[in-house]
Design an enzyme around this catalytic site. Structure first.
Site, PDB file in Angstrom:
ATOM      1  N   CYS A  75       0.853  -1.177   0.000  1.00  0.00           N
ATOM      2  CA  CYS A  75       0.000   0.000   0.000  1.00  0.00           C
ATOM      3  C   CYS A  75       0.903   1.246   0.000  1.00  0.00           C
ATOM      4  O   CYS A  75       2.121   1.143   0.114  1.00  0.00           O
ATOM      5  CB  CYS A  75      -0.917   0.009   1.225  1.00  0.00           C
TER       6      CYS A  75
ATOM      7  N   HIS B 174       5.843  -5.420   8.436  1.00  0.00           N
ATOM      8  CA  HIS B 174       5.745  -6.813   8.858  1.00  0.00           C
ATOM      9  C   HIS B 174       5.950  -7.751   7.675  1.00  0.00           C
ATOM     10  O   HIS B 174       5.015  -8.390   7.187  1.00  0.00           O
ATOM     11  CB  HIS B 174       4.394  -7.071   9.533  1.00  0.00           C
TER      12      HIS B 174
ATOM     13  N   GLU C 203       0.763  -0.589  15.931  1.00  0.00           N
ATOM     14  CA  GLU C 203       0.036   0.619  15.548  1.00  0.00           C
ATOM     15  C   GLU C 203      -0.846   1.100  16.697  1.00  0.00           C
ATOM     16  O   GLU C 203      -0.891   2.298  16.998  1.00  0.00           O
ATOM     17  CB  GLU C 203      -0.829   0.372  14.308  1.00  0.00           C
TER      18      GLU C 203
ATOM     19  N   CYS D 299      -8.069   2.674   6.748  1.00  0.00           N
ATOM     20  CA  CYS D 299      -7.610   3.368   5.543  1.00  0.00           C
ATOM     21  C   CYS D 299      -8.319   2.832   4.304  1.00  0.00           C
ATOM     22  O   CYS D 299      -8.793   1.681   4.272  1.00  0.00           O
ATOM     23  CB  CYS D 299      -6.094   3.277   5.393  1.00  0.00           C
TER      24      CYS D 299
ATOM     25  N   SER E 140       1.793 -10.103  10.092  1.00  0.00           N
ATOM     26  CA  SER E 140       1.053  -9.011   9.472  1.00  0.00           C
ATOM     27  C   SER E 140      -0.419  -9.073   9.856  1.00  0.00           C
ATOM     28  O   SER E 140      -1.135 -10.006   9.489  1.00  0.00           O
ATOM     29  CB  SER E 140       1.191  -9.074   7.944  1.00  0.00           C
ATOM     30  N   SER E 141      -0.885  -8.063  10.583  1.00  0.00           N
ATOM     31  CA  SER E 141      -2.271  -8.017  11.020  1.00  0.00           C
ATOM     32  C   SER E 141      -3.232  -7.924   9.837  1.00  0.00           C
ATOM     33  O   SER E 141      -4.252  -8.620   9.788  1.00  0.00           O
ATOM     34  CB  SER E 141      -2.489  -6.816  11.951  1.00  0.00           C
TER      35      SER E 141
END
Length: 298
Positions: free
Chosen positions: A20, A49, A136, A204, A232-233
């Site tokens: 992204c 991540h 985050e 987002c 990675s969430s």
């Protein structure tokens, strides 16, 4: 999308798969520092991540700082703030130690920092919808002037309602949280009535698009492959979304993790990937899936 000649088999690659904007920006920021000859270079936590990217940066001499205690031992060089962001006190520590600070925090995350800082100073109770242990969320909490409440389940949302809290709420979300789950938790939270409240969907746009597209492909797929880092969430949320629609969903970090014997030679194979997955890995998985389908046709 790629379709075989007999149109009985197809590989659907999500257009939104891969880096992204925020991740691309963070990774480019570190490599730019390397090109400029900055030394030593540290990142506060993994810049993203993705183990392959982090390993490559390490080969270029980039060190990783895991916490504030380790940061206190750094006496020179550049510190790059990761895309997930960090608490405000970490900025102060970096500057206080006379280190060069490069901020690669995702702009969407920075916006949340500003919101919670302002709203908590105005007396709002900050509620963060997300994973309390995600970097985050930990970073967002560090911009609040009073302790924030983190909820990630319906049970936690219900407990908040039952607590009878009297302060007005400001509700924000981890940028990579599941959109449908966010709306469900907000629905529960709004059972509380206040003279003033602020409920903000801070997921987002790229996350919304990625989740929506993965859900649509998984709905018609015979098998779904989701590519991304184990930590990675946003990738894990894609896996959860896809498995609800497609039982044969496979979570891989690279092509080497994929058992091609499980990939059907007929029907639809869908591919999605987390925001921290490099394009070369996505392309390799997609290419090998197409080759497998063609070989099985022979």
């Amino acid at each position: 999308m790629w379709v075989s000649d007999d149109e009985k088999a197809a590989v659907y690659l999500a257009a939104s798969a891969g880096f992204c904007f925020g991740v691309h920006r963070a990774v480019d920021t570190v490599y730019d520092q390397i090109k400029e000859g900055q030394t030593p270079i540290c990142t506060y936590g993994p810049i993203i991540h993705n183990e392959m990217v982090v390993a490559d940066l390490k080969q270029h001499g980039v060190m990783e700082i895991d916490d504030e205690a380790q940061l206190s031992g750094i006496t020179e060089g550049t510190v790059v703030i990761r895309s997930h962001g960090v608490p405000e006190r970490v900025y102060e520590q970096i500057k206080g130690q006379g280190l060069k600070l490069i901020d690669a925090t995702c702009p969407y995350v920075k916006k949340i920092h500003q919101i919670v800082k302002e709203k908590s100073a105005e007396g709002f109770q900050i509620v963060i919808i997300g994973n309390a242990h995600h970097p985050e969320v930990e970073g967002i909490m560090g911009w609040c002037s009073s302790p924030a409440i983190v909820i990630g389940t319906e049970e936690e949302a219900q407990k908040l309602v039952e607590s009878g809290i009297q302060k007005p709420l400001c509700v924000v979300s981890q940028t990579t949280f599941n959109l449908k789950k966010f709306h469900k938790l907000v629905e529960i939270i709004t059972q509380l009535r206040y003279h003033e409240s602020a409920i903000l969907n801070t997921i987002c746009n790229a996350t919304e698009e990625r989740q929506t597209e993965a859900d649509a492909i998984a709905h018609i797929a015979d098998a779904m492959i989701v590519i991304g880092g184990r930590n990675s969430s946003n990738t894990q949320k894609l896996v959860d979304i896809c498995r609800k629609e497609c039982e044969s969903t496979f979570f891989v970090q690279t092509f080497d993790d994929l058992n091609l014997r499980l990939v059907p030679s007929r029907g639809i194979v869908g591919i999605s990937a987390g925001a921290s997955t490099p394009n070369n890995i996505i392309e390799e998985v997609s290419k090998q899936c197409r080759k497998t389908i063609l070989l099985n046709r022979c």
